[in-house]
Write an enzyme that holds these catalytic residues in place. Sequence first.
Site, PDB file in Angstrom:
ATOM      1  N   ARG A 240       5.555   2.060   5.141  1.00  0.00           N
ATOM      2  CA  ARG A 240       5.414   0.828   5.921  1.00  0.00           C
ATOM      3  C   ARG A 240       6.780   0.313   6.311  1.00  0.00           C
ATOM      4  O   ARG A 240       7.744   0.470   5.548  1.00  0.00           O
ATOM      5  CB  ARG A 240       4.741  -0.279   5.089  1.00  0.00           C
ATOM      6  N   GLU A 269       7.388  -3.461  13.918  1.00  0.00           N
ATOM      7  CA  GLU A 269       6.850  -2.524  14.912  1.00  0.00           C
ATOM      8  C   GLU A 269       5.687  -3.157  15.671  1.00  0.00           C
ATOM      9  O   GLU A 269       4.998  -4.012  15.118  1.00  0.00           O
ATOM     10  CB  GLU A 269       6.408  -1.223  14.225  1.00  0.00           C
ATOM     11  N   HIS A 287       4.133   5.414  14.362  1.00  0.00           N
ATOM     12  CA  HIS A 287       3.112   5.147  13.333  1.00  0.00           C
ATOM     13  C   HIS A 287       1.871   6.030  13.539  1.00  0.00           C
ATOM     14  O   HIS A 287       0.770   5.526  13.744  1.00  0.00           O
ATOM     15  CB  HIS A 287       2.730   3.649  13.342  1.00  0.00           C
TER      16      HIS A 287
HETATM   17  C1  DGY Z   1      -2.632   3.253   6.975  1.00  0.00           C
HETATM   18  O1  DGY Z   1      -3.765   3.723   6.830  1.00  0.00           O
HETATM   19  O2  DGY Z   1      -2.201   2.343   6.287  1.00  0.00           O
HETATM   20  C2  DGY Z   1      -1.830   3.833   8.071  1.00  0.00           C
HETATM   21  O3  DGY Z   1      -0.527   3.405   8.042  1.00  0.00           O
HETATM   22  C3  DGY Z   1      -2.488   3.490   9.392  1.00  0.00           C
HETATM   23  O4  DGY Z   1      -2.308   4.558  10.207  1.00  0.00           O
END
Ligand code: DGY
Length: 327
Positions: A240, A269, A287
């Site tokens: 993240r 982002e 992402h």
């Molecule tokens: C998640 O599932 O947390 C991913 O980052 C989304 O694509």
Amino acid sequence: MTKARILVTRAVFPDVIERLEQYFEVESNQDDRILPASELAEKVKGKGGIFTTPSERITADMLAANPSLKAVCNMAVGFNNIDVDAATKAGIMVTNTPDVLNETTADFAWALLLATARRVTESEHWLRAGKWNKWRFDTFLGADVHGSTLGIIGMGRIGQAIARRSMGFDMKVIYHNRSRVAPELEARANNARYVGKEELLKTADHVMLALPYSPQVHHIIGAVELAMMKPTATLVNIARGGIVDDAALIVALRANRLAAAGLDVFENEPAFDPAFLSLSNVVLTPHIASASEPTRRAMANCAADNLIAALTGGNPPNILNPGVIKG
Ligand code: DGY
């Protein structure tokens, strides 16, 4: 019987909308407009449930203002976009989509590691720019992946899937996690060895971040930590934005204090720091670590399963705050 009303906050596979329509009166956003917070709050009013994605912030105020809301079902394993404590206080179920994305996300972490260590995108850009006119012994020298030491921060299910893949590359795995994982899981994860964060950063040839975001891990990779890494090391973040201090990373990459970074997630982002674009030693992706067709479908259906269970008297399979289910 009148159907419960739900909101699907972003575009999703049309067949998933059709599935939801069998149970609910669905307000969807197939135009995929990013809803300003005030408009989102307005649309949530009167809904029994919402199907969300990581890009919507579901705040305490929004939850408190909607007494009809029973469930917030996120199409992601991460749920730092939702104030789960506030939802729990308000008796609202929150769900995520674990497991279905582990292997796909681990594949992508490897794609970034290989592209970063072996300078795949940087060399391709150079080739496309017409700069390739001779073979040279030192063209795009990179770092070896095979035989190296992989350091994984966050040894949950995705971290373990990343570690398992390292067996084919004859790598040593060290990891850091909130707590040590069970010995049988370490064994399956290429005999991963638990170490402190500092030892990991100083020892690993390649560092991968696979931990969930929480305020406690905000900027756990900052200037101090980056300075501990080997100058030849690479860093991959599929976790993240906010775990890495992006400004500090840009400074470190610019000064070649680490070799390169592969980044699928960023602070703020999609409006990430444009300074990344001026660096050649980064591989940047939007992402997409979980974005294989089957996995994104599985995630959407998993979120739908959770929402259907939550609003039809069942137990959502992936509830994050089970205490709110009474009886
Ligand atoms: C998640 O599932 O947390 C991913 O980052 C989304 O694509």
